[in-house]
Write a protein that holds these residues in place. Structure first.
Motif, PDB file in Angstrom:
ATOM      1  N   LEU A  37      17.534  -6.713 -26.175  1.00 18.62           N
ATOM      2  CA  LEU A  37      16.259  -6.011 -26.222  1.00 18.62           C
ATOM      3  C   LEU A  37      15.560  -6.248 -27.558  1.00 18.62           C
ATOM      4  O   LEU A  37      14.355  -6.502 -27.603  1.00 18.62           O
ATOM      5  N   GLU A  38      16.296  -6.180 -28.662  1.00 19.81           N
ATOM      6  CA  GLU A  38      15.702  -6.460 -29.974  1.00 19.81           C
ATOM      7  C   GLU A  38      15.076  -7.859 -30.006  1.00 19.81           C
ATOM      8  O   GLU A  38      14.101  -8.091 -30.725  1.00 19.81           O
ATOM      9  N   CYS A  39      15.640  -8.780 -29.235  1.00 21.90           N
ATOM     10  CA  CYS A  39      15.131 -10.154 -29.231  1.00 21.90           C
ATOM     11  C   CYS A  39      14.157 -10.417 -28.087  1.00 21.90           C
ATOM     12  O   CYS A  39      13.837 -11.573 -27.782  1.00 21.90           O
ATOM     13  N   GLY A  40      13.691  -9.348 -27.432  1.00 26.96           N
ATOM     14  CA  GLY A  40      12.621  -9.479 -26.446  1.00 26.96           C
ATOM     15  C   GLY A  40      13.022 -10.147 -25.148  1.00 26.96           C
ATOM     16  O   GLY A  40      12.173 -10.686 -24.443  1.00 26.96           O
ATOM     17  N   LEU A  41      14.325 -10.100 -24.813  1.00 22.30           N
ATOM     18  CA  LEU A  41      14.817 -10.749 -23.591  1.00 22.30           C
ATOM     19  C   LEU A  41      14.914  -9.734 -22.457  1.00 22.30           C
ATOM     20  O   LEU A  41      15.426  -8.628 -22.636  1.00 22.30           O
ATOM     21  N   CYS A  42      14.427 -10.126 -21.280  1.00 26.30           N
ATOM     22  CA  CYS A  42      14.368  -9.222 -20.124  1.00 26.30           C
ATOM     23  C   CYS A  42      15.735  -9.025 -19.481  1.00 26.30           C
ATOM     24  O   CYS A  42      16.563  -9.939 -19.478  1.00 26.30           O
ATOM     25  N   LEU A  43      15.929  -7.833 -18.906  1.00 30.95           N
ATOM     26  CA  LEU A  43      17.105  -7.547 -18.084  1.00 30.95           C
ATOM     27  C   LEU A  43      16.641  -7.371 -16.648  1.00 30.95           C
ATOM     28  O   LEU A  43      15.800  -6.500 -16.372  1.00 30.95           O
ATOM     29  N   TYR A  44      17.188  -8.192 -15.744  1.00 31.22           N
ATOM     30  CA  TYR A  44      16.760  -8.107 -14.348  1.00 31.22           C
ATOM     31  C   TYR A  44      17.146  -6.744 -13.758  1.00 31.22           C
ATOM     32  O   TYR A  44      18.218  -6.219 -14.020  1.00 31.22           O
ATOM     33  N   GLY A  45      16.227  -6.195 -12.936  1.00 25.83           N
ATOM     34  CA  GLY A  45      16.439  -4.878 -12.354  1.00 25.83           C
ATOM     35  C   GLY A  45      15.887  -3.764 -13.229  1.00 25.83           C
ATOM     36  O   GLY A  45      15.831  -2.604 -12.814  1.00 25.83           O
ATOM     37  N   HIS A  46      15.478  -4.104 -14.439  1.00 24.69           N
ATOM     38  CA  HIS A  46      14.891  -3.137 -15.374  1.00 24.69           C
ATOM     39  C   HIS A  46      13.506  -3.635 -15.804  1.00 24.69           C
ATOM     40  O   HIS A  46      12.503  -3.046 -15.455  1.00 24.69           O
ATOM     41  N   ASP A  47      13.477  -4.757 -16.551  1.00 22.98           N
ATOM     42  CA  ASP A  47      12.211  -5.321 -17.027  1.00 22.98           C
ATOM     43  C   ASP A  47      11.605  -6.310 -16.025  1.00 22.98           C
ATOM     44  O   ASP A  47      10.444  -6.693 -16.167  1.00 22.98           O
ATOM     45  N   LEU A  48      12.381  -6.740 -15.057  1.00 19.86           N
ATOM     46  CA  LEU A  48      11.927  -7.652 -13.999  1.00 19.86           C
ATOM     47  C   LEU A  48      12.419  -7.136 -12.663  1.00 19.86           C
ATOM     48  O   LEU A  48      13.543  -6.644 -12.562  1.00 19.86           O
ATOM     49  N   ASP A  49      11.586  -7.272 -11.611  1.00 19.67           N
ATOM     50  CA  ASP A  49      12.038  -6.943 -10.266  1.00 19.67           C
ATOM     51  C   ASP A  49      11.136  -7.633  -9.239  1.00 19.67           C
ATOM     52  O   ASP A  49      10.252  -8.408  -9.607  1.00 19.67           O
ATOM     53  N   THR A  50      11.375  -7.340  -7.986  1.00 15.22           N
ATOM     54  CA  THR A  50      10.671  -8.040  -6.903  1.00 15.22           C
ATOM     55  C   THR A  50       9.193  -7.685  -6.831  1.00 15.22           C
ATOM     56  O   THR A  50       8.429  -8.365  -6.151  1.00 15.22           O
ATOM     57  N   THR A  51       8.765  -6.633  -7.539  1.00 16.92           N
ATOM     58  CA  THR A  51       7.343  -6.266  -7.523  1.00 16.92           C
ATOM     59  C   THR A  51       6.598  -6.820  -8.739  1.00 16.92           C
ATOM     60  O   THR A  51       5.399  -6.622  -8.876  1.00 16.92           O
TER      61      THR A  51
END
Length: 373
Positions: A230-244
């Motif tokens: 998170l400190e390095c701005g990397l997404c976690l699928y299911g949280h910061d990215l999803d099917t919508t």
């Protein structure tokens, strides 16, 4: 009846190391070790941390048409991916939403693909449903995956495989580490220099023991893995990215090469291309992923609602941490596009109080991938 949790090949090693285990993506995984989450985080930034990421899905695509096939499912240039290199990609759905994000490596004779644990079965089914004649999908079930991350990762791994020193960020090779056959990429999920190492499950404990035997290396759990990424701005699928969420809303345009965009020679041709290409062209999206820095010391966690100065809801936090290295609370959020400009002030509702936050550039701490001297 609750489904029994799966175990990685290193499960017993984690218990011996004093790990606190928690359910994660269907697996019993180490969330922290006796060192504790904050010290594990700081240790990885200063030295080298070893992560068990064997819960991830490992796949191979064989056949002359493998790259062309995979490119039909992602908005990323796979056909021109050179042998010995890997690339970040994501599966999209017909609405332009992200089904999963993944890593794709060209090992010369085939493509080696790593997908998220929670999406593994869905991704395999998705690939199989579209598989053309002449392309074979191999699901790997007998390999572990380790990540050695941090500024001292290279010097540690070079003691057992000197050739890793010559690798650059996103290079991938099949090589031996202390006589063990491995697939090694110079990449990771912490923003630090480091390597991800795929190894036969029967060799995983020996490799882990070898690496943690070095004075610079400590075991690191899921807790610190989350705050580091998170400190390095990397997404976690299911949280910061999803099917919508589309790649444009998610600020992932850097991952869509020009060849797949408007005017590119292989423009479109992936699920949701009409939606995504239109958003790229018009820059018209209702919301954007942004970084937020807290103006108080209180961490602002996932699910926290965001408001403007007049009390109107404008977004939601998708990830948040105290920011051990950033030195202040940092979060990722989706906000209405007209609140996405840098230095915009927004307010997070935390236990009935409105905490001021500022839209800030990501990463929150510098990424230190090794791209050569």
């Amino acid at each position: 009846m609750t489904q029994e949790l799966l175990k990685t090949p290193l499960h017993a090693v984690h218990l011996d190391a004093g790990a606190k285990m928690v359910p994660f993506a269907g697996y019993d995984m180490p969330v922290q070790y006796p060192l504790g989450v904050k010290k594990e985080h700081l240790h990885t930034r200063d030295n080298a941390g070893l992560f068990d990421v064997s819960h991830m899905g490992q796949l191979r695509l064989h056949g002359a048409g493998a790259a062309q096939f995979l490119e039909s499912l992602v908005p990323v240039d796979i056909i021109d991916l050179p042998a010995g290199k890997q690339r970040y990609a994501f599966f999209t759905n017909p609405q332009g939403g992200i089904m999963d994000d993944l890593m794709v490596a060209n090992l010369g004779s085939h493509l080696f693909v790593v997908v998220n644990a929670a999406c593994k079965q869905q991704d395999i089914a998705h690939l199989q449903a579209h598989l053309p004649e002449g392309v074979e999908l191999e699901v790997i079930s007998d390999r572990a995956l380790l990540a050695l991350q941090g500024p001292k990762a290279a010097q540690v791994l070079a003691r057992f495989a000197p050739q890793v020193s010559d690798m650059l960020f996103m290079d991938v090779r099949e090589l031996e580490i202390a006589g063990l056959q491995c697939i090694v990429s110079r990449s990771g999920y912490t923003g630090e220099d480091g390597y991800e190492i795929s190894v036969a499950e029967q060799d995983a404990a020996a490799l882990a023991k070898l690496l943690t035997g070095e004075q610079e290396v400590e075991w690191i759990g899921l807790g610190a893995r989350d705050s580091l990424r998170l400190e390095c701005g990397l997404c976690l699928y299911g949280h910061d990215l999803d099917t919508t969420t589309t790649p444009v809303e998610a600020s992932l345009l850097w991952a869509i090469q020009k060849v797949r965009r408007q005017g590119g020679e292989r423009e479109g041709g992936f699920p949701g291309a009409d939606v995504i290409l239109k958003q790229i062209e018009t820059k018209d999206v209702a919301r954007k992923r942004v970084g937020l820095v807290g103006q108080t010391k209180a961490p602002v966690r996932e699910g926290t609602e965001l408001f403007d100065g007049e009390g109107k809801k404008i977004g939601v936090v998708t990830s948040g941490t105290a920011g051990p290295n950033a030195g202040k609370p940092v979060s990722m959020a989706y906000v209405q596009s007209d609140f996405s400009a840098l230095d915009t002030e927004v307010f997070a509702e935390v236990r009935g109080k409105m905490l001021a936050m500022t839209v800030a550039k990501m990463p929150f701490v510098p990424q230190r991938y090794y791209r050569g001297v």
